[in-house]
Enzyme design. Structure first.
Site, short mmCIF file in Angstrom:
data_model
loop_
_atom_site.label_atom_id
_atom_site.label_comp_id
_atom_site.label_asym_id
_atom_site.label_seq_id
_atom_site.Cartn_x
_atom_site.Cartn_y
_atom_site.Cartn_z
N CYS A 85 0.84 -1.20 0.00
CA CYS A 85 0.00 0.00 0.00
C CYS A 85 0.88 1.25 0.00
O CYS A 85 1.56 1.53 -0.98
CB CYS A 85 -0.97 -0.03 1.18
SG CYS A 85 -2.36 1.11 0.98
N HIS A 180 -3.67 -5.39 0.58
CA HIS A 180 -3.13 -5.83 1.88
C HIS A 180 -3.15 -7.35 1.98
O HIS A 180 -4.19 -7.94 2.30
CB HIS A 180 -3.94 -5.22 3.03
CG HIS A 180 -3.71 -3.76 3.21
ND1 HIS A 180 -2.69 -3.26 3.99
CD2 HIS A 180 -4.36 -2.69 2.68
CE1 HIS A 180 -2.72 -1.93 3.95
NE2 HIS A 180 -3.72 -1.56 3.17
N GLU A 182 -1.82 -9.08 4.28
CA GLU A 182 -1.76 -9.51 5.68
C GLU A 182 -3.14 -9.73 6.31
O GLU A 182 -3.24 -10.43 7.32
CB GLU A 182 -0.97 -8.49 6.52
CG GLU A 182 -1.62 -7.14 6.70
CD GLU A 182 -1.33 -6.15 5.58
OE1 GLU A 182 -1.47 -4.94 5.82
OE2 GLU A 182 -0.97 -6.58 4.46
#
EC number: 6.3.5.2
Length: 525
Positions: A85, A180, A182
């Site tokens: 990001c 993202h 994660e």
């Protein structure tokens, strides 16, 4: 833990709410990683000798020159780099690309289409498009986007609103992802991170509970030698794991102090003393300080003032006991990695005023003149739990719901009195017992009862009575930063309410809290 920490993966933090989540995902792979500020010193960086670097997301915009940038020397380090990001955007700008604010922002799910072959994303997909392209469902959270690639980079994926949703310079092992990986919403996110961390960075995967324990024991023995260690044992997960770890490492050199504040859960003192004292053979000095705490809290209703008084009184009691032990050289604490990260981040922020003190033993006086021992300071909470299980602690103890340091003192929404604490203790125990009976306890993140200082009319037999109100609270959350109220079955709540009203003298009404976080907090005070 020196060997396990050799050549760690580094995560440079640009202020993302997901930075710790990145680290937890990396640790889940068995890889040791550390979080550092984005402006890490070059000498410190070289000493760490990392195998690779992840640049986190962040709330800033790279279109403003004054906002955070990665150290320029990082891009000349010949290490594998992954920007996520904001991390991708600053990488693009610093290497000669362009980033602009977009009128088509992306927040939430997006469908990602992969471009050709890249080492980072090849053979990772959720499904295939009609034209044979690999598709991924990912989680986006950005307003800016890369509009021009830096020299040497190619596009590796796109979404409808972000033609450059991922980029790569394979020759230099530099990668950027606008989404993202994660978060769990990106279904293949862990595989993508694993591809970078394990396959590209060649990180060691020895970070396991067994190895963590072995390294910790060696380090404790090396530090402590034959000297004695003092630990404030609360019965919470962190101090319990520290107690078990120290006991295995140094045996009778460990001395624990357990303070019964009168604000503990039902039978908690007996359970802690039985588990660690009688069953494990740890030397525990038990102090019943209920009267001292209740006297100090008399007339106080302000939540923050109650917290301060409870903390200050604990320190006085602990200090009094510690002074009696003249042969102690070390003070052990259950500091964990999020505490370390928070303290480090706050110490570099002039606007920050308060650092959350560590439960129970935080802020112990310097007059103790003891050396500090923090054997789990490198572990996240989930890792602490895994280590606890490996050490043989009971599952129900290791996975017990969080309990605030001030105990029931901040769940009694009034002046703290013994009468109120006894009522709340019994009501809370019934709620927790029924959650276990219904096999719901481990499906929610935290559950507890709250004592409300109002009286409500009730009917018992042929008579009316005015008694107190108990509110039940249960939430579901991943990180405790946000939470949903748990939609427990109505018949279950009815059963709990019926038991509390019938079995706990002084209660005439039970309510259920259906507030999320935000806007509410999980605890009431």
């Amino acid at each position: 833990m020196n060997d396990l920490k050799k050549s760690p993966l580094l995560i440079l933090d640009f202020g993302s709410q997901y930075t710790q989540l990145i680290a937890r995902r990396v640790r889940e792979m068995g890889v040791y990683c550390e979080i550092y500020p984005y402006n890490i010193n070059h000498e410190q960086f070289k000493k760490l000798n990392p195998c690779g670097v992840i640049l986190s997301g962040g709330p800033s915009t790279v279109t403003h020159d004054a906002n955070p940038r990665a150290p320029q020397w990082l891009f000349e380090s010949d290490l594998p780099l992954l920007g996520i990001c904001y991390g991708m955007q600053t990488m693009a700008v610093q290497l000669g690309g362009q980033v602009h604010s977009s009128t088509l922002r992306e927040f939430g799910y997006a469908e990602l289409r992969l471009h050709g072959h890249s080492q980072l994303l090849s053979n990772i997909e959720d499904r295939t498009a009609m034209d044979g392209s690999a598709l991924l469902d990912v989680w986006m959270s950005h307003g800016d986007k890369v509009t021009e690639l830096p020299p040497g980079f190619k596009v590796i994926c796109e979404t409808r609103n972000a033609p450059i949703a991922g980029m790569a310079d394979e020759s230099r092992q530099m990668y950027g992802l606008q989404f993202h990986p994660e978060v769990t919403h990106t279904l293949q996110g862990l595989r993508i991170l694993q591809r970078f961390v394990v396959d590209i960075c060649k990180a060691s995967t020895d970070w396991t509970p067994e190895h963590i324990i072995d390294e910790a024991i060696n380090k404790i023995r090396e530090q402590v030698g034959t000297e004695k260690v003092l630990l404030g044992l609360s019965g919470g997960v962190d101090s319990s794991v520290v107690a078990a770890l120290l006991h295995r490492a140094i045996g009778e050199q460990l001395v624990c102090v357990f303070v019964d504040t009168g604000l503990l859960r039902l039978n908690e003192a007996e359970q802690v003393l039985s588990m660690f004292g009688r069953h494990m053979g740890i030397r525990i000095i038990a102090v019943n300080a209920e009267d001292k705490f209740l006297t100090a809290l008399k007339g106080v209703t302000c939540p923050e003032e109650k917290r301060k008084i409870i903390g200050r009184t604990f320190i006085e009691v602990f200090d009094e006991e510690a002074q009696k032990l003249t042969d102690i050289k070390w003070l052990a604490q259950g500091t964990i990695y999020p505490d370390v990260i928070e303290s480090a981040a706050t110490s570099t922020n002039d606007a920050a005023v308060v650092i959350k003190s560590h439960h129970n033993v935080g802020g112990l006086p310097d007059t103790l003149n003891l050396k500090l021992l923090e054997p789990i300071r490198e572990l996240f909470k989930d890792e602490v739990r895994h280590v606890g299980l490996e050490l043989g602690l009971p599952h129900d103890m290791v996975y017990r719901h969080p309990f605030p340091g001030p105990g029931l003192g901040v769940r009694i929404l009034a002046e703290v009195k013994k009468e109120y604490a006894d009522i709340l203790r019994k009501a809370d125990a019934i709620f927790i017992e029924e959650l276990h009976n219904a096999q719901l306890y481990h499906k929610i993140s935290q559950a507890f009862a709250v004592f409300l200082p109002v009286k409500s009319v009730g009917v018992m037999g042929d008579g009316r009575r005015y008694d107190y109100v108990i509110c039940l609270r249960a939430v579901e959350t991943v990180d405790f930063m946000t939470a949903h109220w748990s939609q427990l079955p109505w018949d279950f709540l009815g059963k709990v309410s019926n038991r509390i009203i019938n079995e706990v003298e002084g209660v005439s009404r039970v309510t259920y809290d259906i507030s999320g976080k935000p806007p509410a907090t999980i605890e009431w005070e």
